[in-house]
Design a protein around this motif. Structure first.
Motif, PDB file in Angstrom:
ATOM      1  N   ALA A   8      27.464  34.741  36.842  1.00  0.00           N
ATOM      2  CA  ALA A   8      27.312  33.310  37.141  1.00  0.00           C
ATOM      3  C   ALA A   8      28.649  32.583  37.031  1.00  0.00           C
ATOM      4  O   ALA A   8      28.902  31.619  37.758  1.00  0.00           O
ATOM      5  N   ARG A   9      29.531  33.060  36.146  1.00  0.00           N
ATOM      6  CA  ARG A   9      30.803  32.364  35.953  1.00  0.00           C
ATOM      7  C   ARG A   9      31.702  32.493  37.175  1.00  0.00           C
ATOM      8  O   ARG A   9      32.573  31.652  37.410  1.00  0.00           O
ATOM      9  N   ILE A  10      31.498  33.568  37.941  1.00  0.00           N
ATOM     10  CA  ILE A  10      32.397  33.825  39.062  1.00  0.00           C
ATOM     11  C   ILE A  10      32.282  32.716  40.118  1.00  0.00           C
ATOM     12  O   ILE A  10      33.256  32.348  40.764  1.00  0.00           O
ATOM     13  N   ASP A  11      31.082  32.185  40.264  1.00  0.00           N
ATOM     14  CA  ASP A  11      30.875  31.150  41.285  1.00  0.00           C
ATOM     15  C   ASP A  11      31.581  29.855  40.944  1.00  0.00           C
ATOM     16  O   ASP A  11      31.912  29.071  41.830  1.00  0.00           O
ATOM     17  N   GLU A  12      31.824  29.594  39.667  1.00  0.00           N
ATOM     18  CA  GLU A  12      32.346  28.282  39.289  1.00  0.00           C
ATOM     19  C   GLU A  12      33.775  28.324  38.759  1.00  0.00           C
ATOM     20  O   GLU A  12      34.409  27.288  38.642  1.00  0.00           O
ATOM     21  N   LEU A  21      36.866  34.751  38.466  1.00  0.00           N
ATOM     22  CA  LEU A  21      36.925  35.588  39.667  1.00  0.00           C
ATOM     23  C   LEU A  21      38.133  36.520  39.603  1.00  0.00           C
ATOM     24  O   LEU A  21      38.053  37.710  39.920  1.00  0.00           O
ATOM     25  N   ILE A  22      39.267  35.962  39.151  1.00  0.00           N
ATOM     26  CA  ILE A  22      40.477  36.780  39.049  1.00  0.00           C
ATOM     27  C   ILE A  22      40.264  37.924  38.061  1.00  0.00           C
ATOM     28  O   ILE A  22      40.579  39.078  38.336  1.00  0.00           O
ATOM     29  N   HIS A  23      39.676  37.596  36.902  1.00  0.00           N
ATOM     30  CA  HIS A  23      39.455  38.639  35.901  1.00  0.00           C
ATOM     31  C   HIS A  23      38.497  39.699  36.410  1.00  0.00           C
ATOM     32  O   HIS A  23      38.700  40.886  36.204  1.00  0.00           O
TER      33      HIS A  23
END
Lengths: 165, 475
Positions: free
Chosen positions: B381-385, B390-392
């Motif tokens: 869920a964190r990737i969307d925001e 996303l980089i990690h």
């Protein structure tokens, strides 16, 4: 030689913060069998594991004080059931003479492990009763786990191409 | 020192590898030159096969006859008792395998027989060698679990566990409590499925087809739970460095309880089917005996070592995870025969279920993996925001994470014995060397000792009681 003397003479055990404590002893090749025998006398009933490492690509690696790093290293994991203790014996084996005496007469259980190390690294265990390839085919050339072994050298076989051998 | 140092090209039997050696070759013996020299030059490594007595050096033969287990001379048998002069005409060397169904894969046993009695045995392995240790050097620590899980395909989670523990020891990280307990739950469930599989195949090897059907039936329940949790029935890639891949599914307590409640009474049925049955006992009792000294000398671990009466179980002796916080008994035998190994595995099933029930009760809440973005990917869920997340995520799955320099050996108790992982890191994101100490590989050395002097009909039973998994033997 007793195990205590071995520890004083060639052994060292290093502790890295944050990591579980593991006992490591560096032993010279010429006193290797005697040292392992001393460990056996000190209660290490079993040789849990024996394997080799090819340090070709790590020239300036860290080893204990007074130990000259060589290309190959034979790593022997001894296990004491009575003391619930492990010790890792590391022996440097030079590239020019990749041989080391066998531990077979101390721990017969290393038979298959030494054959595996011979097969995959080409380290000759002097005195081993049956030093033959164990995992690779008998007519295999080279020792695959060496770092300079050409991986993927065999070309992809298309229909018309001649076979690799 | 053997009579013929293997480094010399004149070592006996080197010719056995070049195609099919004819009878003349054996008659000539190893000392002749000429044609043989050519064979030797081609295959300087020597033959892997069990050779006729004429073609075997006296020293090697003594060792083999004294103990094909290759105990040092005199350790087992007085060398003067050995009939080195025995003629090859009286004995016969036969192959069992590599396609024999009861060798549990592609194990090839070469047996020297006198009538129906086994004189010498030599396991020939390597038919399933796929270079997994070499492959492991090319995969990052993130990908590594996918590789090791294919080694011992009957207990894949143990392979992943030992690899992850080794990588975490090098990283110097501690996984969250819940991840530790999930790992214990999965490892014990895997022990149940592995031992059930062994009960099934062992029953089959001894002629009890019902046992095979029952064993597979119960194992299916465990595999269904694995599929629900990890997405796969085998080769899960579930336990990874930093924790586990996913949390347990909703209602997992019920699933696990059903498994425990079903398997436990069925074990009593197995007892009725096999344990008390006279035919079964005759085929297992005092067959394939091994002594504690022999087992220790041959580095044998797991149920075989415990069957000799040595209470050595790494879960108890050198606890990892939280095995020091649960109650269980280490099951030991007395005689070191097939029957002891059978009862040990049967009762270890009961102990595993005991552990599983405690884990279900004590499962803590919290994270199922380490929340360290350098080691584990961020939650989906964190990737969307978050750009950073996303980089990690991208970094972890493309480059992997760097592991500090060092080397470590970690061992756990797999259903077959001590499963060890020796990792050497050069500070990059791939292991410099990954060595797996497979318990089956080492335990196979005990086969010649157990089989010596037995009947060929029992060879199948003895082989089965070692429980070798060839994927792990050959790696």
């Amino acid at each position: 030689m007793t195990a205590a003397e071995v520890n004083v003479a060639g052994g060292s055990s290093s502790r890295v913060p944050g990591r579980p404590h593991q006992e490591v002893a560096f032993v010279a090749r010429d006193v290797y069998v005697g040292a392992v025998e001393a460990y056996r006398g000190a209660g290490f009933e079993m040789c849990a594991d024996l394997c080799a490492v090819d340090y070709l690509l790590l020239g300036d690696r860290h080893v204990a004080e007074g130990v000259v790093p060589e290309r190959f290293e034979v790593v022997v994991n001894l296990l004491s059931l009575s003391q619930r203790r492990r010790v890792r014996v590391r022996v440097q084996v030079p590239e020019s003479d990749p041989s080391i005496p066998t531990l077979f007469d101390v721990y017969p259980g290393v038979e298959a492990m030494e054959r595996e190390a011979f097969d995959l690294f080409g380290i000759v265990f002097d005195g081993h009763p049956d030093l033959t390839r164990i995992l690779m085919p008998e007519d295999w050339e080279g020792h695959p786990l060496r770092k300079d072994y050409g991986v993927g050298r065999v070309p992809v076989q298309f229909k018309e191409a001649p076979g690799p051998r | 020192m053997s009579d013929a140092p293997p480094s010399e090209p004149s070592s006996p039997g080197a010719g056995a590898s070049a195609g099919r050696p004819d009878e003349d070759f054996f008659a000539r013996g190893p000392e002749t030159g000429g044609e043989l020299a050519g064979l030797v030059a081609e295959t300087s490594e020597g033959g892997q096969e069990l050779r006729r007595r004429k073609a075997t050096g006296a020293g090697e033969l003594r060792r083999e006859v004294g103990a094909v287990l290759r105990l040092p001379e005199g350790h087992v048998v007085d060398p003067s008792d050995i009939d080195v002069e025995r003629s090859d005409d009286e004995t016969m060397i036969i192959n069992m395998g590599p396609q024999h169904p009861s060798t549990h894969g592609v194990l090839r046993l070469m047996l020297e027989l006198d009538g129906e009695t086994v004189l010498r045995t030599k396991p020939v392995i390597g038919y399933l060698h796929t270079g997994m240790e070499k492959t492991g050097e090319e995969l990052t620590y993130v990908q590594g679990a996918t590789n090791v899980t294919r080694m011992d395909y009957l207990s894949p989670l143990h392979n992943e566990l030992v690899f992850s523990l080794a990588a975490e020891a090098l990283l110097g990280v501690e996984v969250p409590e819940r991840a530790v307990w999930i790992r214990m739950l999965m490892a014990e469930l895997n022990r149940v499925s592995s031992h059930l599989m062994w009960m099934a195949t062992n029953g089959m090897d001894l002629g009890s087809t019902s046992m095979m059907i029952y064993g597979f039936r119960e194992r299916e329940m465990v595999l269904a739970f694995f599929e629900k949790t990890t997405g796969l029935r085998m080769n899960h890639n579930y336990i990874r460095p930093g924790g586990v891949a996913a949390d347990l599914p909703d209602g997992w307590e019920d699933d696990v309880t059903v498994i425990c409640d079903t398997v436990l009474p069925r074990l009593d049925e197995y007892d009725e089917l096999l344990t008390g049955q006279p035919l079964f006992r005759q085929r297992t009792e005092s067959i394939g005996k091994i002594s504690a000294e022999e087992a220790l000398a041959l580095s044998v671990t797991g149920p075989i070592l415990r069957s000799t009466g040595i209470p050595w179980d790494l879960r108890r002796a050198m606890p990892y995870l939280h095995y020091d916080q649960v109650d269980f008994d280490v099951v030991v035998g007395t005689y070191g025969d097939n029957f002891d190994r059978y009862s040990i595995r049967l009762n270890e099933l009961r102990e595993s279920i005991r552990i599983i029930r405690q884990v279900v009760e004590r499962m803590p809440t919290g994270d199922y993996r380490l929340q360290d973005k350098k080691v584990t990917p961020p939650p989906r869920a964190r990737i969307d925001e978050s750009m950073e997340a996303l980089i990690h995520h991208f970094k972890v799955f493309t480059e992997g994470f760097k592991v500090p320099e060092g080397e470590v050996y970690v061992a756990i108790e797999s259903p077959r014995g001590e499963l060890g992982c020796y990792l050497v890191s050069d500070g990059s994101s791939k292991p410099y060397r990954m060595h797996i100490r497979g318990p089956s590989f080492v335990n196979l050395q005990s086969l010649p000792v157990m089989m010596r002097g037995g009947l060929i009909a029992d060879a199948v039973a003895v082989c089965s009681s070692v429980d070798p998994v060839m994927g792990e033997v050959d790696r």
